[in-house]
Design a protein around this motif. Structure first.
Motif, mmCIF file in Angstrom:
data_model
loop_
_atom_site.group_PDB
_atom_site.id
_atom_site.type_symbol
_atom_site.label_atom_id
_atom_site.label_comp_id
_atom_site.label_asym_id
_atom_site.label_seq_id
_atom_site.Cartn_x
_atom_site.Cartn_y
_atom_site.Cartn_z
ATOM 1 N N UNK A 74 -12.136 -20.178 -34.326
ATOM 2 C CA UNK A 74 -12.416 -19.493 -33.068
ATOM 3 C C UNK A 74 -13.889 -19.129 -32.947
ATOM 4 N N UNK A 75 -14.520 -18.896 -34.106
ATOM 5 C CA UNK A 75 -15.925 -18.500 -34.058
ATOM 6 C C UNK A 75 -16.854 -19.704 -34.004
ATOM 7 N N UNK A 76 -16.562 -20.712 -34.826
ATOM 8 C CA UNK A 76 -17.493 -21.841 -34.931
ATOM 9 C C UNK A 76 -17.249 -22.864 -33.828
ATOM 10 N N UNK A 77 -15.983 -23.104 -33.557
ATOM 11 C CA UNK A 77 -15.651 -24.122 -32.573
ATOM 12 C C UNK A 77 -16.185 -23.761 -31.193
ATOM 13 N N UNK A 78 -16.513 -24.778 -30.407
ATOM 14 C CA UNK A 78 -17.077 -24.530 -29.083
ATOM 15 C C UNK A 78 -16.074 -23.835 -28.168
ATOM 16 N N UNK A 79 -14.785 -24.106 -28.392
ATOM 17 C CA UNK A 79 -13.773 -23.522 -27.512
ATOM 18 C C UNK A 79 -13.835 -22.000 -27.528
ATOM 19 N N UNK A 80 -14.059 -21.449 -28.724
ATOM 20 C CA UNK A 80 -14.147 -19.996 -28.846
ATOM 21 C C UNK A 80 -15.301 -19.435 -28.039
ATOM 22 N N UNK A 81 -16.437 -20.099 -28.152
ATOM 23 C CA UNK A 81 -17.609 -19.644 -27.397
ATOM 24 C C UNK A 81 -17.377 -19.786 -25.899
ATOM 25 N N UNK A 82 -16.850 -20.955 -25.496
ATOM 26 C CA UNK A 82 -16.640 -21.206 -24.061
ATOM 27 C C UNK A 82 -15.703 -20.176 -23.452
ATOM 28 N N UNK A 83 -14.626 -19.859 -24.190
ATOM 29 C CA UNK A 83 -13.640 -18.966 -23.595
ATOM 30 C C UNK A 83 -14.162 -17.545 -23.475
ATOM 31 N N UNK A 84 -15.230 -17.226 -24.243
ATOM 32 C CA UNK A 84 -15.776 -15.872 -24.132
ATOM 33 C C UNK A 84 -16.958 -15.784 -23.178
ATOM 34 N N UNK A 85 -17.816 -16.788 -23.194
ATOM 35 C CA UNK A 85 -19.065 -16.670 -22.451
ATOM 36 C C UNK A 85 -19.001 -17.375 -21.092
ATOM 37 N N UNK A 86 -18.073 -18.308 -20.957
ATOM 38 C CA UNK A 86 -18.016 -19.066 -19.701
ATOM 39 C C UNK A 86 -16.628 -18.925 -19.096
ATOM 40 N N UNK A 87 -16.537 -19.207 -17.849
ATOM 41 C CA UNK A 87 -15.206 -19.188 -17.234
ATOM 42 C C UNK A 87 -15.055 -20.413 -16.354
ATOM 43 N N UNK A 100 -23.497 -23.213 -10.338
ATOM 44 C CA UNK A 100 -23.339 -23.009 -11.779
ATOM 45 C C UNK A 100 -23.105 -21.546 -12.107
ATOM 46 N N UNK A 101 -23.607 -20.678 -11.233
ATOM 47 C CA UNK A 101 -23.460 -19.233 -11.480
ATOM 48 C C UNK A 101 -22.004 -18.840 -11.658
ATOM 49 N N UNK A 102 -21.113 -19.571 -10.974
ATOM 50 C CA UNK A 102 -19.704 -19.195 -11.032
ATOM 51 C C UNK A 102 -19.079 -19.432 -12.396
ATOM 52 N N UNK A 103 -19.772 -20.212 -13.223
ATOM 53 C CA UNK A 103 -19.221 -20.491 -14.551
ATOM 54 C C UNK A 103 -19.646 -19.483 -15.607
ATOM 55 N N UNK A 104 -20.630 -18.673 -15.261
ATOM 56 C CA UNK A 104 -21.126 -17.708 -16.243
ATOM 57 C C UNK A 104 -20.245 -16.477 -16.219
ATOM 58 N N UNK A 105 -19.862 -16.025 -17.394
ATOM 59 C CA UNK A 105 -18.959 -14.879 -17.474
ATOM 60 C C UNK A 105 -19.618 -13.772 -18.288
ATOM 61 N N UNK A 106 -20.743 -13.299 -17.780
ATOM 62 C CA UNK A 106 -21.518 -12.298 -18.522
ATOM 63 C C UNK A 106 -20.695 -11.029 -18.746
ATOM 64 N N UNK A 107 -19.991 -10.589 -17.719
ATOM 65 C CA UNK A 107 -19.189 -9.366 -17.828
ATOM 66 C C UNK A 107 -18.148 -9.493 -18.913
ATOM 67 N N UNK A 108 -17.411 -10.606 -18.879
ATOM 68 C CA UNK A 108 -16.376 -10.838 -19.879
ATOM 69 C C UNK A 108 -16.955 -10.921 -21.280
ATOM 70 N N UNK A 109 -18.116 -11.571 -21.392
ATOM 71 C CA UNK A 109 -18.734 -11.741 -22.719
ATOM 72 C C UNK A 109 -19.144 -10.398 -23.299
ATOM 73 N N UNK A 110 -19.798 -9.593 -22.473
ATOM 74 C CA UNK A 110 -20.319 -8.308 -22.956
ATOM 75 C C UNK A 110 -19.180 -7.335 -23.248
ATOM 76 N N UNK A 111 -18.101 -7.428 -22.509
ATOM 77 C CA UNK A 111 -17.035 -6.436 -22.697
ATOM 78 C C UNK A 111 -16.010 -6.869 -23.739
ATOM 79 N N UNK A 112 -16.140 -8.088 -24.274
ATOM 80 C CA UNK A 112 -15.166 -8.528 -25.265
ATOM 81 C C UNK A 112 -15.466 -7.925 -26.631
#
Lengths: 285, 298
Positions: free
Chosen positions: B221-234, B259-271
């Motif tokens: 979950x940490x190393x794989x790209x899927x983990x990063x995508x699911x936290x930082x992007x939507x 492209x702005x719609x794919x950024x999930x800054x709120x979700x990333x910071x609050x996770x």
């Protein structure tokens, strides 16, 4: 004035191997101290401890600081060359100067440039393009351009030819050294530094076996060369070491009766190298 | 502060690959756009052609950005693994440690180089590359497009995407970076092996002895790209996010509305996972600093 280096029961173990075994020594300001010992005696470990590169047991103060915990602060006032040819292959000469000038408040660029010019090394060459001797010259120039209170040199002239070695030691004594500075130096070529040392430390198997100024050595140690007919009389004065030399026997004494020795032959002060061999070989056979 | 600047310069002196790799890569792409064949999609009127080409240009720019980013990630990984090992190997650590520079400053300088500065260099080269490519293609194809590919809002989106990726990956991959630095400061040889084997062994041991795969799960979950995508992007599927551009009669390309719609800054910071990872990362970096203080020899 407190000692520049003060070690009490300095001990360092690597697993079962004891590199330093409760070593006690000190060095005062204005001295040039030679740390002399056979390979594996603990010289390098002692230097590493003094420079804050390794943890240790016992007490050690260098310029009033604890070296291992305060290495960064210590390096403002102390500098060292701990091994030859350690400048990285990719580093350019001019970048090396810029870097040290940038991070070291006591570095004098003009001095470094003058030293490099003297050695005939200029500009943008990388270390990998320089010979081992030239690399050593660059490192020496960088280090000697730092106004440090303590300079530690571990085999500084290894790889240099005899002209460069002589030039280095001359510069060290004449241009660099003054009464506020202290130099601690190790070398295998004891003969070369003999004339510039003010103090010697002999180290063997992790212990300091001699800690003396050169002046004290002259009043404390003596050697005479005697022919066989006077050997018994000379041995009666309790030499701690003897060795044959050209049909005679050279005997070494600690705190002898100088008058009685003088009656047996010409008394001289042993050289550092001879004293070193005598001390470490120990005991009359 | 002064020391920090010199430490960073030193990294760029030592690792010329930091800018050589993206320079060569960008250069090749520019050459391709100069001499490569191109084909403008047939369409009835010029307006449609321009819409299609500009939509394709956005896709292309994102592709270039992503490619640069992947190359950068591989390079930074290698850099982190090598940086504290290389100067122990060639013994130049004995020179660096004779300077009044703390081990903390040294380790932090390498971390900042890998996570912030190397990405910024790649960003700059990717930017120049895309601008030059857009310009070259616009000129070469001006007859058929009838204008420039350049659109300021597309360009701004790419800039934002880059900066967002740099900031979030730096935080998300902090534990990975910390681990690589610790291995680099510690290993006597075979840094790559040492970086991979202990976590792998741990995961295997858990599987063999406990029959569970918790560690493997965390690592993946940490190393794989899927983990990063699911936290930082939507990514919300659905027409709202995509523009469909018809090409000719029976084909179409889909491009993001923004492209702005794919950024999930709120979700990333609050996770919480973001910050738990960051805390582990900081702990590993402290370890790396301690190891750096104690390990001088190989």
């Amino acid at each position: 004035m407190p000692a520049v280096i003060e070690a009490r029961d300095l001990t360092k173990k690597y697993g079962a191997h004891v590199a330093l075994d409760r070593a006690n020594f000190s060095a005062e300001a204005g001295r040039i101290v030679g740390l002399i010992g056979p390979n594996g005696a603990g010289k390098t470990t002692a230097l590493r401890a003094i420079l804050g590169l390794t943890d240790f047991e016992g007490q050690l103060q260098v310029l009033g600081r604890e070296p291992f915990r305060e290495r960064t602060a210590l390096m403002h006032d102390a500098c060292f060359i701990a091994d030859v040819a350690v400048l990285p292959a990719w580093l350019r000469v001019d970048h090396a100067i810029d870097f040290v000038a940038g991070v070291h408040p006591r570095f004098r660029r003009d001095r470094a440039l003058a030293l490099l010019a003297k050695a005939g090394i200029t500009g943008k060459r990388r270390m990998r393009e320089l010979s081992k001797g030239m690399k050593t010259q660059v490192h020496l120039a960088l280090t000697m351009a730092i106004d440090a209170k303590l300079l530690v040199l571990d085999e500084p002239t290894l790889g240099l030819d005899i002209l460069a070695r002589r030039a280095f030691y001359d510069a060290l004594v004449n241009d660099y050294m003054d009464e506020t500075r202290t130099i601690l130096i190790t070398t295998h070529q004891v003969e070369e530094v003999e004339n510039l040392l003010t103090d010697v430390l002999f180290i063997d198997k992790g212990r300091i076996v001699l800690d003396s100024s050169l002046d004290d050595i002259a009043t404390r140690y003596a050697a005479i060369a005697v022919a066989t007919d006077r050997l018994e009389a000379a041995r009666a004065e309790k030499p701690f070491y003897e060795r044959p030399l050209l049909g005679k026997m050279v005997l070494y004494y600690e705190q002898p009766n100088f008058d009685q020795l003088a009656a047996l032959g010409e008394v001289h002060t042993p050289t550092i190298a001879d004293l070193f061999v005598a001390k470490l070989s120990g005991g009359v056979e | 502060m002064n020391t920090a600047i010199w430490l960073v310069r030193r990294e760029f002196w030592e690792n010329r690959a930091i800018w050589l790799i993206p320079a060569v890569f960008g250069g090749l792409l520019i050459l391709a756009s100069l001499f490569g064949g191109y084909h403008v999609i047939g369409a009835e009127d010029l307006t449609t052609v321009r819409t299609v080409v500009q939509a394709g240009a956005l896709d292309g720019m994102v592709m270039i950005a992503v490619t640069f980013f992947v190359v950068m990630a591989i390079y930074s990984t290698w850099y982190l693994l090598d940086c504290l090992y290389a100067d122990r190997k060639d013994r130049s650590i004995l020179f660096w440690k004779s300077m009044p520079i703390s081990d903390t400053a040294t380790v932090i300088s390498k971390l900042v180089t890998a996570l912030i500065l190397v990405p910024l260099v790649y960003f700059a080269f990717a930017d120049v590359t895309t601008l030059l490519m857009a310009f070259i293609i616009s000129v070469r194809a001006s007859a058929s497009i009838g204008g420039s590919l350049w659109r300021i809002d597309t360009w701004l989106q790419i800039q934002t995407l880059w900066l967002y990726l740099i900031a979030t990956t730096a935080i998300w991959y902090l534990p990975v970076a910390g681990w690589l630095l610790a291995v680099s400061a510690w290993a006597k040889r075979a840094v790559i092996l040492w970086s991979i084997l202990p976590p792998l062994a741990l995961a295997l041991a858990e599987r063999v002895f406990l029959g569970t795969q918790v560690i493997a799960g965390y690592l993946a979950a940490r190393i794989g790209l899927a983990g990063y995508f699911s936290h930082a992007l939507q990514y919300t599927p659905g027409a709202a996010n995509w523009v469909k551009t018809e090409i000719g009669h029976d084909a179409s390309i889909e491009t993001p509305v923004s492209l702005y719609r794919f950024l999930n800054a709120g979700g990333f910071v609050s996770s919480p996972e973001t910050w738990i990872g960051a805390a582990i990362g900081i702990a590993l970096i402290v370890c790396a600093i301690q190891l750096r203080t104690r390990r001088t020899e190989i």
